[in-house]
Write a protein that holds these residues in place. Structure first.
Motif, mmCIF file in Angstrom:
data_model
loop_
_atom_site.group_PDB
_atom_site.id
_atom_site.type_symbol
_atom_site.label_atom_id
_atom_site.label_comp_id
_atom_site.label_asym_id
_atom_site.label_seq_id
_atom_site.Cartn_x
_atom_site.Cartn_y
_atom_site.Cartn_z
ATOM 1 N N LEU A 124 12.842 0.490 -8.255
ATOM 2 C CA LEU A 124 13.708 1.359 -9.034
ATOM 3 C C LEU A 124 12.874 1.961 -10.157
ATOM 4 N N VAL A 125 13.024 3.265 -10.373
ATOM 5 C CA VAL A 125 12.386 3.936 -11.509
ATOM 6 C C VAL A 125 13.513 4.424 -12.402
ATOM 7 N N VAL A 126 13.514 3.937 -13.639
ATOM 8 C CA VAL A 126 14.611 4.231 -14.557
ATOM 9 C C VAL A 126 14.054 4.581 -15.938
ATOM 10 N N ASP A 127 14.606 5.635 -16.526
ATOM 11 C CA ASP A 127 14.209 6.063 -17.872
ATOM 12 C C ASP A 127 15.255 5.623 -18.888
ATOM 13 N N PHE A 128 14.771 5.315 -20.079
ATOM 14 C CA PHE A 128 15.631 4.955 -21.199
ATOM 15 C C PHE A 128 15.327 5.909 -22.339
ATOM 16 N N GLN A 129 16.345 6.398 -22.981
ATOM 17 C CA GLN A 129 16.168 7.292 -24.127
ATOM 18 C C GLN A 129 16.064 6.419 -25.380
ATOM 19 N N LEU A 136 0.832 -1.206 0.000
ATOM 20 C CA LEU A 136 0.000 0.000 0.000
ATOM 21 C C LEU A 136 0.867 1.256 0.000
ATOM 22 N N GLU A 137 1.924 1.249 0.825
ATOM 23 C CA GLU A 137 2.848 2.393 0.876
ATOM 24 C C GLU A 137 3.513 2.605 -0.493
ATOM 25 N N LEU A 138 3.857 1.519 -1.149
ATOM 26 C CA LEU A 138 4.441 1.601 -2.482
ATOM 27 C C LEU A 138 3.480 2.286 -3.453
ATOM 28 N N GLY A 139 2.222 1.867 -3.441
ATOM 29 C CA GLY A 139 1.228 2.476 -4.324
ATOM 30 C C GLY A 139 1.062 3.963 -4.061
ATOM 31 N N GLU A 140 1.037 4.345 -2.789
ATOM 32 C CA GLU A 140 0.920 5.762 -2.441
ATOM 33 C C GLU A 140 2.147 6.540 -2.912
ATOM 34 N N TRP A 141 3.328 5.947 -2.763
ATOM 35 C CA TRP A 141 4.558 6.592 -3.211
ATOM 36 C C TRP A 141 4.538 6.776 -4.725
ATOM 37 N N LEU A 142 4.181 5.729 -5.458
ATOM 38 C CA LEU A 142 4.117 5.832 -6.923
ATOM 39 C C LEU A 142 3.179 6.960 -7.343
ATOM 40 N N HIS A 143 1.994 6.982 -6.748
ATOM 41 C CA HIS A 143 1.006 8.010 -7.090
ATOM 42 C C HIS A 143 1.524 9.407 -6.744
ATOM 43 N N SER A 144 2.146 9.549 -5.570
ATOM 44 C CA SER A 144 2.617 10.870 -5.136
ATOM 45 C C SER A 144 3.709 11.415 -6.055
ATOM 46 N N ARG A 145 4.444 10.539 -6.711
ATOM 47 C CA ARG A 145 5.528 10.946 -7.606
ATOM 48 C C ARG A 145 5.097 11.016 -9.076
ATOM 49 N N GLY A 146 3.875 10.596 -9.347
ATOM 50 C CA GLY A 146 3.407 10.580 -10.728
ATOM 51 C C GLY A 146 3.964 9.425 -11.541
ATOM 52 N N TYR A 147 4.451 8.393 -10.857
ATOM 53 C CA TYR A 147 4.961 7.200 -11.532
ATOM 54 C C TYR A 147 3.815 6.213 -11.687
ATOM 55 N N GLU A 148 3.069 6.366 -12.751
ATOM 56 C CA GLU A 148 1.905 5.517 -12.943
ATOM 57 C C GLU A 148 2.051 4.734 -14.247
ATOM 58 N N PRO A 149 2.151 3.416 -14.126
ATOM 59 C CA PRO A 149 2.370 2.600 -15.314
ATOM 60 C C PRO A 149 1.135 2.523 -16.207
ATOM 61 N N ASP A 150 1.382 2.413 -17.506
ATOM 62 C CA ASP A 150 0.271 2.126 -18.404
ATOM 63 C C ASP A 150 0.247 0.638 -18.744
ATOM 64 N N GLU A 151 1.305 -0.074 -18.347
ATOM 65 C CA GLU A 151 1.368 -1.515 -18.551
ATOM 66 C C GLU A 151 2.089 -2.132 -17.357
ATOM 67 N N VAL A 152 1.533 -3.229 -16.830
ATOM 68 C CA VAL A 152 2.135 -3.933 -15.703
ATOM 69 C C VAL A 152 2.418 -5.363 -16.135
ATOM 70 N N LEU A 153 3.646 -5.797 -15.882
ATOM 71 C CA LEU A 153 4.059 -7.178 -16.112
ATOM 72 C C LEU A 153 4.359 -7.766 -14.745
ATOM 73 N N CYS A 154 3.635 -8.802 -14.375
ATOM 74 C CA CYS A 154 3.712 -9.328 -13.020
ATOM 75 C C CYS A 154 3.939 -10.831 -13.061
ATOM 76 N N PHE A 167 14.660 5.666 -6.366
ATOM 77 C CA PHE A 167 14.727 4.338 -5.756
ATOM 78 C C PHE A 167 13.999 4.436 -4.434
ATOM 79 N N PHE A 168 13.127 3.480 -4.178
ATOM 80 C CA PHE A 168 12.255 3.524 -3.006
ATOM 81 C C PHE A 168 12.283 2.194 -2.277
ATOM 82 N N VAL A 169 12.333 2.283 -0.956
ATOM 83 C CA VAL A 169 12.173 1.120 -0.087
ATOM 84 C C VAL A 169 11.186 1.537 0.998
ATOM 85 N N PRO A 170 10.081 0.798 1.162
ATOM 86 C CA PRO A 170 9.102 1.164 2.200
ATOM 87 C C PRO A 170 9.733 1.192 3.589
#
Length: 172
Positions: free
Chosen positions: A143-148, A40-58, A165-168
Motif C-alpha cells: 500500500l502506498v499512502v500519503d499523509f498531509q 523483484l517484481e515489487l522493486g521494479e513496480w516501486l521504481h516504475s512509479r517513482g515510489y522510492e523510500p529514503d528510509e526503510v524500516l524492516c 495498492f500493488f500485489v505481484p
C-alpha cells in the motif's frame, strides 16, 4: 515527488516464504522461489512509479530482510537508510504506528508480517482502496499512502490518502 507538507508510507508485507524445513524457526525462514520473483517484481513496480523510500524500516525476520534486498535490486534513484526493527516482527498495528511516529524520512517503507500489517493498512487511509485482495493483504502486497503532515509524529489512523495498492502477479 512528494508534495510539500506531506509524508508517504510504502507498507509492504514480506514476499512468500519457504516452508521446506518444519524444524526451522519462523524468524529464520527465507523466501521461496515465488517470493524471490515477487520481491523483484515489487522493486521494479516501486521504481516504475517513482515510489522510492529514503528510509526503510524492516522486521528482523529473514523473509522481510530478503524481501527488501531483492526489491532494492531494482535500479533505485535514492539509497535509503535501512533499519532492522525487532519490534516489527509480528507487530500489532499500534506497535507499527508507534515505530512509524518516530521516523524522520519523507518517504518511508515499512516491511512486516500478517496479520498485523493487514490491520495496520486497513486503519491508515480515510478510504480503503477498492481491490479484491486489500483486506487479505497477501504476500508482497504493498500500500502506498500519503499523509498531509509535516512530521511522522502527527500520523493518525484514518487520515491517509491512498495513492496505490500493488500485489505481484504470482500472489498466494
Amino acid at each position: 515527488m512528494i508534495p510539500a507538507g506531506h509524508r508517504r508510507l510504502i507498507l509492504t508485507r514480506h514476499a512468500k516464504s519457504a516452508w521446506d524445513d518444519p524444524a526451522m524457526a519462523d524468524h529464520d525462514r527465507p523466501l521461496n522461489a515465488r517470493g524471490r520473483r515477487a520481491a523483484l517484481e515489487l522493486g521494479e513496480w516501486l521504481h516504475s512509479r517513482g515510489y522510492e523510500p529514503d528510509e526503510v524500516l524492516c522486521s528482523t525476520a529473514e523473509r522481510t530482510r530478503e524481501t527488501w534486498a531483492r526489491a532494492a535490486a531494482a535500479p533505485l534513484e535514492v539509497t535509503p537508510s535501512v533499519t532492522y526493527v525487532e519490534a516489527l516482527y509480528h507487530a500489532s498495528p499500534d506497535a507499527m504506528l508507534a515505530v512509524l511516529q518516530r521516523v524522520r524520512g519523507d518517504c518511508v517503507m515499512m516491511i512486516g508480517h500478517n496479520p498485523g500489517i493487514a490491520a495496520f493498512a486497513a486503519m491508515l487511509p480515510a478510504r480503503a482502496p477498492v481491490h479484491p485482495d486489500f483486506r487479505r493483504y497477501p504476500t508482497a502486497a504493498t500500500l502506498v499512502v500519503d499523509f498531509q503532515i509535516a512530521d511522522w509524529s502527527e500520523a493518525r489512523a484514518g487520515t491517509g490518502s491512498v495513492l496505490d495498492f500493488f500485489v505481484p502477479a504470482g500472489r498466494d
